[in-house]
Design an enzyme around this catalytic site. Structure first.
Site, short mmCIF file in Angstrom:
data_model
loop_
_atom_site.label_atom_id
_atom_site.label_comp_id
_atom_site.label_asym_id
_atom_site.label_seq_id
_atom_site.Cartn_x
_atom_site.Cartn_y
_atom_site.Cartn_z
N LYS A 102 -1.92 -10.62 15.40
CA LYS A 102 -3.33 -10.19 15.51
C LYS A 102 -4.25 -11.22 14.90
O LYS A 102 -5.25 -11.60 15.48
CB LYS A 102 -3.56 -8.86 14.77
CG LYS A 102 -3.36 -7.54 15.44
CD LYS A 102 -3.86 -7.33 16.80
CE LYS A 102 -3.05 -7.98 17.83
NZ LYS A 102 -2.35 -7.80 18.82
N TRP A 146 -8.24 6.57 36.39
CA TRP A 146 -7.22 5.71 35.76
C TRP A 146 -5.98 6.59 35.78
O TRP A 146 -5.90 7.59 35.06
CB TRP A 146 -7.67 5.35 34.35
CG TRP A 146 -6.61 4.81 33.45
CD1 TRP A 146 -5.78 5.54 32.65
CD2 TRP A 146 -6.27 3.44 33.22
NE1 TRP A 146 -4.95 4.70 31.96
CE2 TRP A 146 -5.22 3.41 32.27
CE3 TRP A 146 -6.75 2.23 33.73
CZ2 TRP A 146 -4.64 2.23 31.84
CZ3 TRP A 146 -6.17 1.06 33.27
CH2 TRP A 146 -5.13 1.06 32.34
N ASN A 197 -11.12 14.30 33.48
CA ASN A 197 -10.64 13.19 32.66
C ASN A 197 -9.77 13.82 31.59
O ASN A 197 -10.23 14.71 30.87
CB ASN A 197 -11.86 12.47 32.04
CG ASN A 197 -11.47 11.39 31.07
OD1 ASN A 197 -10.29 11.12 30.87
ND2 ASN A 197 -12.46 10.79 30.44
N GLY A 198 -8.51 13.41 31.50
CA GLY A 198 -7.62 14.00 30.49
C GLY A 198 -6.27 14.33 31.11
O GLY A 198 -5.92 13.82 32.17
N CYS A 205 -10.73 7.91 32.45
CA CYS A 205 -11.44 7.94 33.73
C CYS A 205 -12.95 7.94 33.48
O CYS A 205 -13.40 8.26 32.40
CB CYS A 205 -11.08 9.19 34.51
SG CYS A 205 -9.31 9.42 34.66
N GLU A 224 -4.47 -14.52 16.90
CA GLU A 224 -5.13 -14.35 18.20
C GLU A 224 -6.66 -14.35 18.07
O GLU A 224 -7.34 -14.98 18.86
CB GLU A 224 -4.72 -13.00 18.84
CG GLU A 224 -3.38 -13.02 19.52
CD GLU A 224 -3.00 -11.65 20.08
OE1 GLU A 224 -2.54 -11.60 21.22
OE2 GLU A 224 -3.16 -10.63 19.37
N HIS A 226 13.25 -20.11 1.44
CA HIS A 226 14.06 -21.01 2.28
C HIS A 226 13.19 -21.89 3.16
O HIS A 226 13.62 -22.33 4.22
CB HIS A 226 15.03 -20.20 3.13
CG HIS A 226 16.04 -19.44 2.32
ND1 HIS A 226 17.02 -20.06 1.59
CD2 HIS A 226 16.17 -18.11 2.10
CE1 HIS A 226 17.74 -19.14 0.96
NE2 HIS A 226 17.23 -17.95 1.25
N LYS A 283 -5.46 -11.23 29.06
CA LYS A 283 -4.98 -9.87 28.82
C LYS A 283 -3.65 -9.62 29.51
O LYS A 283 -2.77 -8.96 28.98
CB LYS A 283 -6.04 -8.88 29.34
CG LYS A 283 -5.72 -7.42 29.06
CD LYS A 283 -5.93 -7.10 27.61
CE LYS A 283 -5.39 -5.76 27.20
NZ LYS A 283 -5.05 -5.72 25.78
N ARG A 324 -14.25 0.22 31.76
CA ARG A 324 -13.13 1.02 31.28
C ARG A 324 -11.88 0.83 32.13
O ARG A 324 -10.79 1.26 31.75
CB ARG A 324 -13.51 2.51 31.29
CG ARG A 324 -14.64 2.84 30.35
CD ARG A 324 -15.40 4.06 30.83
NE ARG A 324 -14.62 5.27 30.74
CZ ARG A 324 -14.78 6.18 29.78
NH1 ARG A 324 -15.65 5.99 28.83
NH2 ARG A 324 -14.06 7.27 29.78
N GLU A 329 3.49 -8.29 13.93
CA GLU A 329 2.31 -7.92 14.70
C GLU A 329 1.04 -8.24 13.90
O GLU A 329 0.03 -8.65 14.49
CB GLU A 329 2.38 -6.43 15.08
CG GLU A 329 1.17 -5.86 15.81
CD GLU A 329 0.84 -6.55 17.14
OE1 GLU A 329 1.64 -7.38 17.63
OE2 GLU A 329 -0.26 -6.27 17.67
C1 G6P Z 1 -0.58 -11.17 26.73
C2 G6P Z 1 -1.61 -10.32 25.98
C3 G6P Z 1 -0.93 -9.59 24.84
C4 G6P Z 1 0.23 -8.76 25.35
C5 G6P Z 1 1.21 -9.61 26.16
C6 G6P Z 1 2.19 -8.74 26.90
O1 G6P Z 1 -0.14 -12.18 25.90
O2 G6P Z 1 -2.65 -11.14 25.48
O3 G6P Z 1 -1.86 -8.74 24.19
O4 G6P Z 1 0.91 -8.19 24.28
O5 G6P Z 1 0.52 -10.36 27.16
O6 G6P Z 1 1.48 -7.97 27.83
P1 G6P Z 1 1.98 -6.61 28.42
O7 G6P Z 1 0.87 -6.16 29.34
O8 G6P Z 1 3.26 -6.89 29.15
O9 G6P Z 1 2.18 -5.67 27.28
#
Ligand code: G6P
Length: 614
Positions: free
Chosen positions: A490, A77, A103-104, A2, A493, A509, A609, A28, A486
């Protein structure tokens, strides 16, 4: 999470000032906003709060912005209770003479709320925060002063907080305190400012006091008195801010991605908070599902997209290992069209940071239609997936701004581990102390992640050498393979370099045909039983003049610099939890390679996002 701002001093536009300051914290993310104003001689604190953006609150001010007075303001938030006007901060006591922002997370709010309700206090919201306002009110008489009542109330709560309290009792004063959530005081001449982050006050002062855990502050226009919660005087050095606003919003880091990587120890702590019992068991007060049903599912299906899907891969390995039940992980966009085997005996776990991903939401609905019980692991409170799922387990990563997910991923892992341990505990099929042993290791993870982050020089060196690679493979077996997926995501991306994860045994293979000079193979070797096997993959890479980078546990010398071109070392935990530690150097590698290549980083080309279209 928050945003907090506050002001004491003589400006007539003090409300406008605190709202403008909140705008500097908008990056934020928030779902509602509110303000409290107090002036001498008034019988009650004036509180105004609105769901949605700050503009909604500004539209409702109706002259309040010209009133002057002591002000606290907040962007929320949501963590406990949906985003709406009532749950927005500030919260007040029964008399309306006290208002506070927070906040917390107050961990023990349920018990406190019950006691206060029995004593006659009337609660208006679903939040944990409102408990604090009533608790302070309940201490006012016995403590003899507002300050004493705030101290007494805070000594009763457990959890994380940055709070600011105003009252008609002392209209020229804000009391503030913090534990685990950030709070700073901006120092002016005849006026002082409060905020959860430095950018909020930079328009007014560059001299700030950064409060530390356990600090308690009395702030008036004339000055700031700092003490511990029990009243011992404190001295904190004044920090002179030389950053520009954009750097300050990122906590001094050049990008949100690296800031969020460094947020991870706290994000893990926040996600564990309130869910671990004194005897190292797991508690999920938020789950409504009866235990008998939870232990009765004969099938678990995990559905998600992107990073959340990768978290699901770790979850699958963990649940099969721990619960000995078949678990399937499906990409959400495939789930509906695969005629999934789902029925009333199925627990469908839906993972999503945003809670709004269209494919994931559609999969959730499909699972419900087919009769499954749905449980969402979600970061954004009140999001569509959180609202529609039968059960919700929130992660507490806080707002994640960089498109490439980091802290959401590790908190999804923590949520999944906790859920598995909870089911195992309720099932009671494991030997005595087994769940507790896991939980103890989970609790060490925040410090272990922090340890990796204290010295990143080896990753930065590796990034410099590897930034010119034409392609990357990430290899691992078991939990390492899940983490490798993952790691590869990363890197692609944020660096735009081709990167793919492979089960290490699959190297020969197919992908081995692509290994040549300029190709880097990241070999994860954190699973004790699979060590020898990954060594043979490394030999295959080296024989074709590929570059090999090992990710190993500190003290394991099987993949040292004699075998691979470079090594990144991480602390040890239970093999099943190693993805939480192994992902950190891979996130850093992706970040530093992208930096070397001058990429956008926080907003990679073509990516979003939250993907709200199918
Ligand atoms: C998009 C974002 C990823 C995320 C995916 C799923 O591709 O760029 O970072 O992992 O969506 O999003 P979610 O909000 O459902 O975790």
């Amino acid at each position: 999470m928050c945003g907090i701002t506050g002001y004491v001093g003589g400006r007539a536009n003090s409300v406008r000032l605190t709202l403008d300051s909140l705008k500097r914290l908008e990056y934020r993310g928030y779902d509602s906003a509110g303000v409290a104003v107090v002036k001498p001689g008034e019988a009650q604190v004036t509180v105004l709060k609105k769901k949605g953006k700050l503009g909604n609150l500004e539209a409702a001010l109706d002259g309040l912005d010209r009133s002057g007075g002591t002000v606290i303001a907040h962007t929320r938030w949501a963590t406990h209770g949906r985003p709406n006007d009532v749950n927005a901060h500030p919260h007040s006591d029964c008399s309306g003479r006290i208002a506070l922002i927070h906040n917390g997370i107050i961990e023990n709010y349920i018990g406190l709320k019950q006691t206060l309700t029995e004593a006659g206090h009337i609660f208006k919201s679903d939040t944990d925060t409102e408990v604090l306002a009533h608790l302070i009110e309940s201490h006012l008489n016995s403590a003899g002063s507002l300050e004493g009542a705030v101290r007494a109330a805070l000594s009763e709560v457990t959890g994380a907080y940055a709070i600011c309290v105003v009252s008609t009792e002392e209209p020229d004063t804000i009391y503030a305190a913090k534990t685990a959530s950030p709070l700073i005081i901006g120092l002016g001449e005849g006026e002082n400012f409060l905020a959860s982050d430095i950018p909020a006050v930079m328009g007014y002062t560059r001299n700030v006091l950064v409060l530390e855990d356990g600090d308690f502050a009395k702030i008036t226009p004339e000055g700031v008195t700092l003490t511990t919660l029990s009243g011992h005087p404190l001295n904190r050095e004044v920090f002179h801010v030389t950053w520009d606003v954009s750097t300050a919003q990122k906590g001094g880091y050049p990008h949100f991605m690296i800031k969020e990587i460094y947020d991870q120890p706290q994000a893990i702590r926040d996600t564990l908070r309130g869910r671990i019992t004194e005897t190292h068991g797991v508690a999920f007060p938020e789950l409504t599902l009866p235990t008998s049903k939870l232990v009765d599912f004969n099938r678990i299906v995990i559905v998600a997209c992107g990073t959340a899907y990768n978290a699901g891969l770790v979850g699958k390995n963990f649940y099969e290992h721990l619960l000995r039940r078949p678990v399937e992980v499906q990409v959400a966009s495939e789930f509906r069209y695969n005629d999934p085997i789902v029925d009333a005996q199925t627990l469908a776990i839906i993972i999503s940071q945003s809670g709004e991903t269209a494919d994931t939401l559609a999969a959730l609905r499909e699972a419900k239609i087919k009769g499954a019980t749905t449980l969402a692991v979600v970061n954004v409170v009140g999001s569509s997936i959180a609202r529609e799922a039968d059960e919700v387990l929130y992660t507490y990563a806080g707002p994640e701004i960089c498109v490439a997910s980091t802290k959401a991923y590790v908190t999804q892992l923590i949520g999944l581990y906790l859920l598995g341990l909870y089911i195992a505990q309720e099932e009671n099929k494991l030997g005595p102390g087994v769940v507790a042993a896991y939980v103890e290791q989970l609790q060490n993870l925040p410090e272990q992640v922090a340890e990796i982050l204290t010295d990143t020089s080896a990753v930065q060196d590796a990034a410099k050498q590897l930034a010119s690679s034409s392609s990357f493979f990430f290899l691992g077996r078991g939990f390492d393979y899940a983490a490798a997926q993952e790691g590869a995501l990363k890197l692609k991306e944020v660096s735009y370099i081709h990167a793919e994860a492979y089960a290490a045994g699959e190297l020969k293979h197919g992908p081995l045909a692509l290994v040549e000079p300029g190709v880097t193979v990241v070999c994860l070797a954190t699973q004790s039983a699979l060590y020898d096997k990954i060594q043979s993959s490394v030999k295959e890479v080296k024989a074709r003049d590929g570059t090999a980078l090992g990710i190993v546990k500190i003290g394991d010398e099987g993949l040292n610099e004699n075998f691979v071109d470079m090594v990144l070392r991480v602390p040890s935990t239970h093999d099943t939890f190693m993805p939480v530690l192994a992902i950190i150097p891979m996130q850093l590698l992706a970040y530093y390679i992208a930096s070397e290549l001058g990429r956008e980083i926080d907003q990679p080309r073509n990516l979003a996002k939250s993907v709200t279209v199918e």
